[in-house]
Design a protein around this motif. Structure first.
Motif, PDB file in Angstrom:
ATOM      1  N   LEU A 188     -21.371  31.103  32.493  1.00  0.00           N
ATOM      2  CA  LEU A 188     -20.461  31.556  31.498  1.00  0.00           C
ATOM      3  C   LEU A 188     -19.077  31.978  31.823  1.00  0.00           C
ATOM      4  N   GLU A 189     -18.966  32.704  33.091  1.00  0.00           N
ATOM      5  CA  GLU A 189     -17.721  33.037  33.640  1.00  0.00           C
ATOM      6  C   GLU A 189     -16.973  31.665  34.179  1.00  0.00           C
ATOM      7  N   GLY A 200     -29.510  36.561  26.018  1.00  0.00           N
ATOM      8  CA  GLY A 200     -30.015  37.231  25.025  1.00  0.00           C
ATOM      9  C   GLY A 200     -31.602  37.133  25.058  1.00  0.00           C
ATOM     10  N   SER A 201     -32.047  35.911  25.147  1.00  0.00           N
ATOM     11  CA  SER A 201     -33.330  35.464  25.335  1.00  0.00           C
ATOM     12  C   SER A 201     -34.337  36.380  26.529  1.00  0.00           C
ATOM     13  N   SER A 221     -24.964  40.389  24.680  1.00  0.00           N
ATOM     14  CA  SER A 221     -25.038  39.109  24.347  1.00  0.00           C
ATOM     15  C   SER A 221     -24.668  39.005  22.757  1.00  0.00           C
ATOM     16  N   ILE A 222     -24.989  39.857  22.175  1.00  0.00           N
ATOM     17  CA  ILE A 222     -24.219  39.674  20.888  1.00  0.00           C
ATOM     18  C   ILE A 222     -22.892  39.549  20.429  1.00  0.00           C
ATOM     19  N   GLU A 223     -22.165  40.585  21.413  1.00  0.00           N
ATOM     20  CA  GLU A 223     -20.908  40.878  21.373  1.00  0.00           C
ATOM     21  C   GLU A 223     -20.317  39.337  21.972  1.00  0.00           C
ATOM     22  N   LEU A 224     -20.808  38.779  22.957  1.00  0.00           N
ATOM     23  CA  LEU A 224     -20.368  37.533  23.451  1.00  0.00           C
ATOM     24  C   LEU A 224     -20.464  36.474  22.537  1.00  0.00           C
ATOM     25  N   ASN A 251     -21.682  29.247  24.206  1.00  0.00           N
ATOM     26  CA  ASN A 251     -22.745  29.760  23.182  1.00  0.00           C
ATOM     27  C   ASN A 251     -24.165  29.571  23.784  1.00  0.00           C
ATOM     28  N   ARG A 252     -24.441  28.495  24.486  1.00  0.00           N
ATOM     29  CA  ARG A 252     -25.762  28.448  24.910  1.00  0.00           C
ATOM     30  C   ARG A 252     -26.095  29.430  26.019  1.00  0.00           C
ATOM     31  N   GLU A 253     -25.271  29.552  26.670  1.00  0.00           N
ATOM     32  CA  GLU A 253     -25.461  30.685  27.714  1.00  0.00           C
ATOM     33  C   GLU A 253     -25.538  32.080  27.248  1.00  0.00           C
TER      34      GLU A 253
END
Length: 288
Positions: free
Chosen positions: A222-223, A258-259, A270-273, A251-253
């Motif tokens: 992600l970074e 989250g999972s 995760s939601i904020e991302l 979005n996949r990461e």
């Protein structure tokens, strides 16, 4: 420089005996789609206009409209197609010869007949040069607007990327605390159920659980994607499609993050991302 696909520009010029107005509209589109609307008398300029737009713009739905009006000071009073008048009168005489009572008609009736009034011939070479210059100037205005809008989109994307970096750092910082909390919870639970708990076995299970819940790899990717987005938006070439692909990967990461989450704080991150990624994706739809 990042460019927006949404823009409008117009220009006007006196060319020969005409005042010609040019309007250019640009909206987002997956590919380059050019629509040119011209009066029939200016249709000869369509190919050059299309080439000029294609040379400057690589993506977006572009609508170019040219209209004209005659200059009053240069407009002659009237051009009459004399051959058409002669043919009309000859036909009228033939018809009258077969009628019992000839019907009279005035010169104004003749002028109202299709093809009688004649437009003066245009100097196409002069017009073509003038139209090319007018379209070129209007196109520069359109590109300026696209660049100005692009800078605003660039700023919005940069701000959201920085917020994502902060969220990713917070999630990374949270990982040791989450694992320690799970370790303490399991130890306490086992101690309640077993008189002599096997703590070596417990540590093995904790290692397995830590591997299952490990989100370091997702955060690393992600970074990396965020860094790539920040690099790409500084480039001068069209970057919209590449940015769209990066949003899919990010979005996949975020979904995997989250999972795997075993902590409500990381779930919130995760939601904020995902919210930030979706906001960037909406902005990218307008980027060339």
């Amino acid at each position: 420089m990042t460019k927006s696909m949404t823009a409008f520009a117009s220009g006007e010029a006196e060319i020969g005996a005409l005042t010609i107005n040019c309007e250019l509209r640009s909206v987002n589109h997956r590919y380059l789609d050019i629509s040119i609307k011209l009066p029939e008398r200016l249709r000869f300029a369509e190919a050059d206009i299309r080439s000029a737009i294609t040379a400057k713009i690589s993506r977006g739905k572009i609508e170019c409209t040219l209209t004209f009006k005659k200059l009053a000071k240069d407009s002659p009073s009237l051009f009459v197609n004399r051959e058409a008048v002669a043919a009309l009168l000859a036909a009228a005489q033939q018809i009258e010869a077969q009628m019992t009572g000839p019907l009279s008609f005035s010169a104004l009736d003749v002028l109202a007949f299709p093809g009688i009034q004649q437009e003066p011939e245009l100097d196409k070479e002069t017009l073509n040069r003038g139209i090319a210059e007018l379209v070129g100037q209007t196109l520069l205005k359109l590109l300026e607007v696209r660049e100005r809008e692009g800078r605003q989109l660039q700023s919005l994307i940069r701000d959201r990327c920085k917020k994502m970096q902060l969220h990713a750092a917070a999630a990374r910082k949270r990982i040791p605390e989450v694992l320690q909390a799970i370790r303490n919870k399991l130890k306490d639970r086992i101690a309640e159920l077993v008189a002599q708990p096997d703590f070596d076995r417990l540590e093995q299970e904790l290692v397995f659980l830590a591997q299952k819940l490990d989100i370091d790899e997702e955060l690393d990717r992600l970074e990396t994607h965020i860094t790539e987005v920040l690099r790409v938006i500084e480039q001068g070439e069209p970057v919209g499609r590449r940015l769209d692909f990066l949003m899919q990967e990010m979005n996949r990461e975020a979904n995997t993050l989250g999972s795997k989450s075993a902590d409500k704080e990381i779930t919130k991150i995760s939601i904020e991302l995902k919210v930030l990624i979706e906001q960037i994706r909406e902005q990218i739809q307008n980027i060339e």
